[in-house]
Design a protein around this motif. Structure first.
Motif, short mmCIF file in Angstrom:
data_model
loop_
_atom_site.label_atom_id
_atom_site.label_comp_id
_atom_site.label_asym_id
_atom_site.label_seq_id
_atom_site.Cartn_x
_atom_site.Cartn_y
_atom_site.Cartn_z
N ARG A 23 5.88 -0.57 -8.53
CA ARG A 23 6.80 -1.13 -9.58
C ARG A 23 7.78 -2.01 -9.04
NH1 ARG A 23 7.54 5.19 -12.13
NH2 ARG A 23 5.87 5.00 -13.74
N ARG A 24 8.31 -1.87 -7.91
CA ARG A 24 9.09 -2.62 -7.21
C ARG A 24 8.38 -3.90 -6.71
NH1 ARG A 24 11.42 -0.44 -2.64
NH2 ARG A 24 10.50 1.43 -2.58
N ALA A 25 7.42 -3.82 -6.57
CA ALA A 25 6.72 -5.07 -6.10
C ALA A 25 6.34 -5.87 -7.23
CB ALA A 25 5.02 -4.60 -5.38
N VAL A 26 5.82 -5.19 -8.46
CA VAL A 26 5.86 -6.15 -9.52
C VAL A 26 7.15 -6.64 -9.88
CG1 VAL A 26 5.42 -5.82 -11.90
CG2 VAL A 26 3.90 -4.78 -10.31
N ALA A 27 7.95 -6.09 -10.02
CA ALA A 27 9.51 -6.78 -10.28
C ALA A 27 9.74 -7.61 -9.57
CB ALA A 27 10.68 -5.45 -10.24
N ALA A 28 9.30 -7.78 -8.22
CA ALA A 28 9.63 -8.75 -7.18
C ALA A 28 8.52 -10.04 -7.41
CB ALA A 28 9.77 -8.42 -5.91
N GLY A 29 7.83 -9.91 -8.22
CA GLY A 29 6.57 -10.96 -8.47
C GLY A 29 5.46 -10.90 -7.68
N ALA A 30 5.46 -9.75 -6.78
CA ALA A 30 4.12 -9.52 -5.72
C ALA A 30 3.04 -9.03 -6.68
CB ALA A 30 4.63 -8.68 -4.66
N ASN A 31 1.80 -9.34 -6.35
CA ASN A 31 0.54 -8.71 -6.95
C ASN A 31 -0.47 -8.20 -5.86
OD1 ASN A 31 -0.43 -11.16 -6.24
ND2 ASN A 31 -1.65 -11.44 -8.20
N LEU A 32 -0.17 -8.71 -4.42
CA LEU A 32 -0.95 -8.04 -3.32
C LEU A 32 -0.13 -7.33 -2.66
CD1 LEU A 32 -3.38 -8.08 -1.39
CD2 LEU A 32 -2.48 -10.30 -0.37
N ILE A 33 -0.42 -5.89 -2.55
CA ILE A 33 0.33 -5.05 -1.92
C ILE A 33 -0.66 -4.51 -0.49
CG2 ILE A 33 1.08 -2.77 -1.77
CD1 ILE A 33 1.05 -4.67 -4.86
N LEU A 34 0.04 -4.87 0.68
CA LEU A 34 -0.29 -4.47 1.91
C LEU A 34 0.21 -3.17 2.42
CD1 LEU A 34 -0.66 -8.04 4.10
CD2 LEU A 34 -2.17 -7.11 2.46
N THR A 35 -0.54 -2.09 2.45
CA THR A 35 0.17 -0.78 2.63
C THR A 35 -0.42 -0.32 3.81
OG1 THR A 35 0.44 1.58 2.03
CG2 THR A 35 -1.76 0.33 1.42
N HIS A 36 0.33 0.40 4.67
CA HIS A 36 -0.14 0.97 5.98
C HIS A 36 -0.70 2.22 5.95
CE1 HIS A 36 0.14 0.99 10.31
NE2 HIS A 36 0.79 2.50 10.38
N GLU A 37 -0.29 3.09 4.85
CA GLU A 37 -0.94 4.39 4.92
C GLU A 37 -1.64 4.35 3.34
OE1 GLU A 37 -1.17 6.05 7.28
OE2 GLU A 37 0.56 5.88 8.42
N PRO A 38 -2.35 5.53 3.55
CA PRO A 38 -3.39 5.40 2.13
C PRO A 38 -2.67 5.48 0.78
CG PRO A 38 -4.01 7.12 3.52
CD PRO A 38 -2.76 6.76 4.12
N THR A 39 -3.34 5.02 -0.45
CA THR A 39 -2.77 4.81 -1.73
C THR A 39 -3.23 5.93 -2.50
OG1 THR A 39 -3.03 2.46 -1.28
CG2 THR A 39 -2.82 3.36 -3.54
N PHE A 40 -4.52 6.82 -2.22
CA PHE A 40 -5.11 7.71 -3.05
C PHE A 40 -5.02 9.14 -2.42
CE2 PHE A 40 -6.65 3.56 -4.48
CZ PHE A 40 -6.03 3.49 -5.90
N TYR A 41 -3.96 9.47 -1.75
CA TYR A 41 -4.01 10.69 -1.29
C TYR A 41 -5.10 11.40 -0.28
CZ TYR A 41 -1.69 9.67 -5.65
OH TYR A 41 -1.14 9.15 -6.81
N SER A 42 -5.72 10.63 0.53
CA SER A 42 -6.89 11.31 1.53
C SER A 42 -6.85 10.19 2.63
CB SER A 42 -8.12 11.36 0.81
OG SER A 42 -8.78 10.01 0.44
N HIS A 43 -7.24 10.49 3.71
CA HIS A 43 -7.06 9.52 5.01
C HIS A 43 -8.11 8.29 4.67
CE1 HIS A 43 -6.86 8.35 8.97
NE2 HIS A 43 -8.11 8.49 9.22
N ARG A 44 -9.26 8.58 3.85
CA ARG A 44 -10.11 7.42 3.71
C ARG A 44 -9.95 6.83 2.33
NH1 ARG A 44 -11.66 5.71 8.66
NH2 ARG A 44 -12.44 7.28 9.88
N ASP A 45 -8.94 7.22 1.64
CA ASP A 45 -8.68 6.79 0.24
C ASP A 45 -9.90 7.07 -0.63
OD1 ASP A 45 -6.26 5.80 -0.36
OD2 ASP A 45 -6.72 4.08 0.99
N THR A 46 -10.56 8.08 -0.44
CA THR A 46 -11.65 8.35 -1.29
C THR A 46 -11.39 9.08 -2.59
OG1 THR A 46 -11.93 10.61 -0.07
CG2 THR A 46 -13.40 8.88 0.58
N LEU A 47 -11.96 8.48 -3.68
CA LEU A 47 -11.63 8.78 -5.08
C LEU A 47 -12.40 10.18 -5.58
CD1 LEU A 47 -10.78 5.46 -6.44
CD2 LEU A 47 -9.39 6.89 -5.26
N ALA A 48 -13.56 10.27 -5.06
CA ALA A 48 -14.68 10.92 -5.80
C ALA A 48 -14.12 12.47 -6.59
CB ALA A 48 -15.89 11.35 -5.30
N VAL A 49 -13.44 13.32 -5.63
CA VAL A 49 -13.06 14.66 -6.08
C VAL A 49 -11.99 14.62 -7.02
CG1 VAL A 49 -11.99 16.64 -5.12
CG2 VAL A 49 -13.44 15.57 -3.59
#
Length: 248
Positions: A23-49
């Motif tokens: 949300r803060r990135a969008v407010a700043a006008g950014a649409n590419l987010i470079l994140t050091h840690e996972p986005t989806f709650y698992s080490h490999r960012d797996t979504l299936a479960v």
């Protein structure tokens, strides 16, 4: 996450792409987010479960990414594989410890003598850690300190204690039955004065700020902003909370 063909309007560099960060990135006008840690709650960012469970938290995050046409890119290994490691370099610069590094180890520092509690207060303030945890006698005099970052695991933390004759180990986080138990036993055995647990985000956040500054040296087409991740914890003292809740 997102469409890699998206036209980039701005870059947000962060530790963890939480919904708050997005949300803060969008407010700043950014649409590419470079994140050091996972986005989806698992080490490999797996979504299936989570998708199979129709998880509402995952659904809300994916919807926000889609609605705002964001692209989220996991940017973990490159900063760590730079020479020097950009995460540790940024953290040590924030601590002001570059001149105190021991020659035999990049993660061991010889500081002016202080107490364990004073060191914990200093480190927490400089790294923005609100919920520092400390093991050991707060009045113990300490000088030689080793630090590890994020979650390197028991083996790395154990080697830091075995090989460096340190007074204090500072870590991001670890399992309580591994490094935490080992360090408290080392304190009880008189082999260590104390341990400081910063939390994962504060232990590496300054490093991602360093990454953002580096990216600005060659990305000139769009703004590159550092969007710090809020520490997930706040200080809490049960006795104080109970006292505040008593009727008067």
């Amino acid at each position: 996450a997102g469409d890699p063909a998206t036209r980039v309007t701005g870059v947000a560099v962060t530790m963890t792409a939480t919904l708050d960060v997005l949300r803060r990135a969008v407010a700043a006008g950014a649409n590419l987010i470079l994140t050091h840690e996972p986005t989806f709650y698992s080490h490999r960012d797996t979504l299936a479960v989570l998708q199979s469970e129709s998880d509402p938290v995952l659904a809300a995050k994916l919807k926000y990414i889609s609605d705002n046409r964001l692209v989220v890119w996991r940017f973990h290994d490159i900063p760590h594989h730079m020479s020097p490691d950009m995460i540790s370099a940024g953290t040590i610069a924030a601590l002001g410890w570059d001149a105190h590094r021991h020659a035999e180890s990049s993660n061991v520092f010889g500081l002016a003598p202080t107490t364990l509690d004073s060191l914990a207060i200093l480190v927490g303030a400089r790294l923005g850690a609100r919920s520092v945890r400390v093991a050991g006698n707060g009045s113990a005099r300490v000088r030689r300190v080793a630090i590890t970052y994020g979650f390197p695991g028991f083996a790395a933390n154990r080697r830091a204690m075995q090989s460096s004759a340190i007074d204090v180990l500072i870590i991001g986080e670890d399992h309580e039955w591994e490094t935490i138990e080992y360090a408290t036993d080392a304190i009880a055995a008189g082999q260590l004065q104390g341990m400081i647990v910063l939390g994962h985000v504060p232990s590496e956040q300054a490093g991602m700020g360093h990454v953002a500054r580096w990216l600005r040296t060659f990305i000139r087409e769009v703004p590159v902003d550092f969007v710090p991740t809020a520490e997930p914890f706040r200080p809490f003292v049960a006795g104080e909370a109970a006292g505040k809740s008593r009727p008067r």
